[in-house]
Motif scaffolding. Structure first.
Motif, PDB file in Angstrom:
ATOM      1  N   VAL A  27      39.304  -6.209   1.882  1.00 60.33           N
ATOM      2  CA  VAL A  27      39.201  -7.651   1.624  1.00 60.33           C
ATOM      3  C   VAL A  27      40.558  -8.219   1.227  1.00 60.33           C
ATOM      4  CG1 VAL A  27      38.214  -9.370   0.055  1.00 60.33           C
ATOM      5  CG2 VAL A  27      36.747  -7.646   1.082  1.00 60.33           C
ATOM      6  N   VAL A  28      41.286  -7.507   0.377  1.00 59.51           N
ATOM      7  CA  VAL A  28      42.621  -7.962  -0.033  1.00 59.51           C
ATOM      8  C   VAL A  28      43.552  -8.030   1.171  1.00 59.51           C
ATOM      9  CG1 VAL A  28      44.658  -7.326  -1.386  1.00 59.51           C
ATOM     10  CG2 VAL A  28      42.399  -7.239  -2.423  1.00 59.51           C
ATOM     11  N   PHE A  29      43.520  -7.011   2.039  1.00 67.84           N
ATOM     12  CA  PHE A  29      44.361  -7.036   3.239  1.00 67.84           C
ATOM     13  C   PHE A  29      44.005  -8.205   4.145  1.00 67.84           C
ATOM     14  CE2 PHE A  29      45.784  -2.322   3.608  1.00 67.84           C
ATOM     15  CZ  PHE A  29      46.650  -2.527   2.547  1.00 67.84           C
ATOM     16  N   LEU A  30      42.711  -8.468   4.323  1.00 70.21           N
ATOM     17  CA  LEU A  30      42.296  -9.571   5.188  1.00 70.21           C
ATOM     18  C   LEU A  30      42.748 -10.908   4.626  1.00 70.21           C
ATOM     19  CD1 LEU A  30      40.808 -10.388   7.741  1.00 70.21           C
ATOM     20  CD2 LEU A  30      38.727 -10.542   6.378  1.00 70.21           C
ATOM     21  N   VAL A  89      27.087   1.712   3.860  1.00 73.67           N
ATOM     22  CA  VAL A  89      28.357   1.191   3.330  1.00 73.67           C
ATOM     23  C   VAL A  89      29.117   0.444   4.421  1.00 73.67           C
ATOM     24  CG1 VAL A  89      30.606   1.872   2.405  1.00 73.67           C
ATOM     25  CG2 VAL A  89      28.535   2.885   1.484  1.00 73.67           C
ATOM     26  N   GLU A  90      29.113   0.983   5.635  1.00 72.43           N
ATOM     27  CA  GLU A  90      29.794   0.315   6.749  1.00 72.43           C
ATOM     28  C   GLU A  90      29.147  -1.038   7.064  1.00 72.43           C
ATOM     29  OE1 GLU A  90      32.567   1.226   7.986  1.00 72.43           O
ATOM     30  OE2 GLU A  90      32.640   3.213   7.087  1.00 72.43           O
ATOM     31  N   LEU A  91      27.848  -1.100   6.978  1.00 75.83           N
ATOM     32  CA  LEU A  91      27.150  -2.368   7.206  1.00 75.83           C
ATOM     33  C   LEU A  91      27.525  -3.397   6.151  1.00 75.83           C
ATOM     34  CD1 LEU A  91      24.952  -3.905   8.833  1.00 75.83           C
ATOM     35  CD2 LEU A  91      23.303  -3.021   7.175  1.00 75.83           C
ATOM     36  N   VAL A  92      27.585  -2.971   4.903  1.00 75.07           N
ATOM     37  CA  VAL A  92      28.002  -3.878   3.815  1.00 75.07           C
ATOM     38  C   VAL A  92      29.434  -4.341   4.037  1.00 75.07           C
ATOM     39  CG1 VAL A  92      28.489  -4.011   1.341  1.00 75.07           C
ATOM     40  CG2 VAL A  92      26.352  -2.985   2.141  1.00 75.07           C
ATOM     41  N   GLN A  93      30.314  -3.421   4.447  1.00 73.49           N
ATOM     42  CA  GLN A  93      31.702  -3.797   4.714  1.00 73.49           C
ATOM     43  C   GLN A  93      31.801  -4.824   5.830  1.00 73.49           C
ATOM     44  OE1 GLN A  93      33.410   0.001   5.629  1.00 73.49           O
ATOM     45  NE2 GLN A  93      34.392   0.160   3.625  1.00 73.49           N
ATOM     46  N   ALA A  94      31.042  -4.610   6.910  1.00 74.56           N
ATOM     47  CA  ALA A  94      31.081  -5.548   8.033  1.00 74.56           C
ATOM     48  C   ALA A  94      30.580  -6.931   7.607  1.00 74.56           C
ATOM     49  CB  ALA A  94      30.256  -5.005   9.188  1.00 74.56           C
ATOM     50  N   ILE A  95      29.537  -6.953   6.805  1.00 75.84           N
ATOM     51  CA  ILE A  95      29.005  -8.238   6.341  1.00 75.84           C
ATOM     52  C   ILE A  95      30.031  -8.956   5.469  1.00 75.84           C
ATOM     53  CG2 ILE A  95      27.270  -9.286   4.814  1.00 75.84           C
ATOM     54  CD1 ILE A  95      25.300  -7.163   5.909  1.00 75.84           C
ATOM     55  N   VAL A  96      30.664  -8.211   4.562  1.00 70.69           N
ATOM     56  CA  VAL A  96      31.647  -8.831   3.663  1.00 70.69           C
ATOM     57  C   VAL A  96      32.870  -9.323   4.438  1.00 70.69           C
ATOM     58  CG1 VAL A  96      33.279  -8.318   1.801  1.00 70.69           C
ATOM     59  CG2 VAL A  96      30.899  -7.590   1.598  1.00 70.69           C
ATOM     60  N   LEU A  97      33.342  -8.536   5.372  1.00 73.60           N
ATOM     61  CA  LEU A  97      34.567  -8.898   6.086  1.00 73.60           C
ATOM     62  C   LEU A  97      34.370  -9.958   7.145  1.00 73.60           C
ATOM     63  CD1 LEU A  97      36.230  -5.397   6.432  1.00 73.60           C
ATOM     64  CD2 LEU A  97      36.909  -7.268   4.923  1.00 73.60           C
ATOM     65  N   VAL A  98      33.230  -9.950   7.798  1.00 75.38           N
ATOM     66  CA  VAL A  98      33.005 -10.933   8.872  1.00 75.38           C
ATOM     67  C   VAL A  98      32.506 -12.219   8.243  1.00 75.38           C
ATOM     68  CG1 VAL A  98      31.651 -11.448  10.932  1.00 75.38           C
ATOM     69  CG2 VAL A  98      32.632  -9.198  10.638  1.00 75.38           C
TER      70      VAL A  98
END
Length: 116
Positions: A30-33, A107-116
């Motif tokens: 999230v910080v990188f994005l 965890v990957e699903l949560v990451q995709a939701i947060v980032l997208v």
């Protein structure tokens, strides 16, 4: 299926409980994005910088989760003797591996939701 579901719950709880895991799997991507979408660096084409960098940041998130959740956490579990004890339970190796994979997919699903 009950032992598998119980182990998935335990793996998810342990993942959410470890602060360094949350930092590496959610915080840093999230910080990188945010950083790369505010700084005009590189050729982003006609779209916004955020839309250009999201696929790369998602790949970064997948790699960090693979290293942290599978590599480092499993290494610690082996060092503490957890894997040896779990091998003698009715859970078995295949269900343990299935629980770890299911947790990582979550965890990957949560990451995709947060980032997208």
């Amino acid at each position: 299926m009950r032992p598998l579901a119980a182990q998935v719950g335990a793996e998810a709880y342990m993942t959410l409980r470890r602060g360094e895991t949350l930092l590496l799997t959610v915080g840093i991507p999230v910080v990188f994005l945010v950083f790369f979408s505010t700084v005009h660096v590189g050729l982003t084409g006609r779209g916004t910088p955020a839309t250009f960098f999201v696929p790369g940041i998602l790949a970064l998130a997948v790699m960090s989760t693979a290293m942290v959740s599978l590599g480092i956490a499993t290494g610690f579990e082996r060092g503490y003797g957890v894997l040896k004890r779990l091998g003698s339970t009715p859970l078995g190796r295949s269900r343990l591996l299935g629980a770890k994979i299911t947790t990582i997919l979550f965890v990957e699903l949560v990451q995709a939701i947060v980032l997208v």
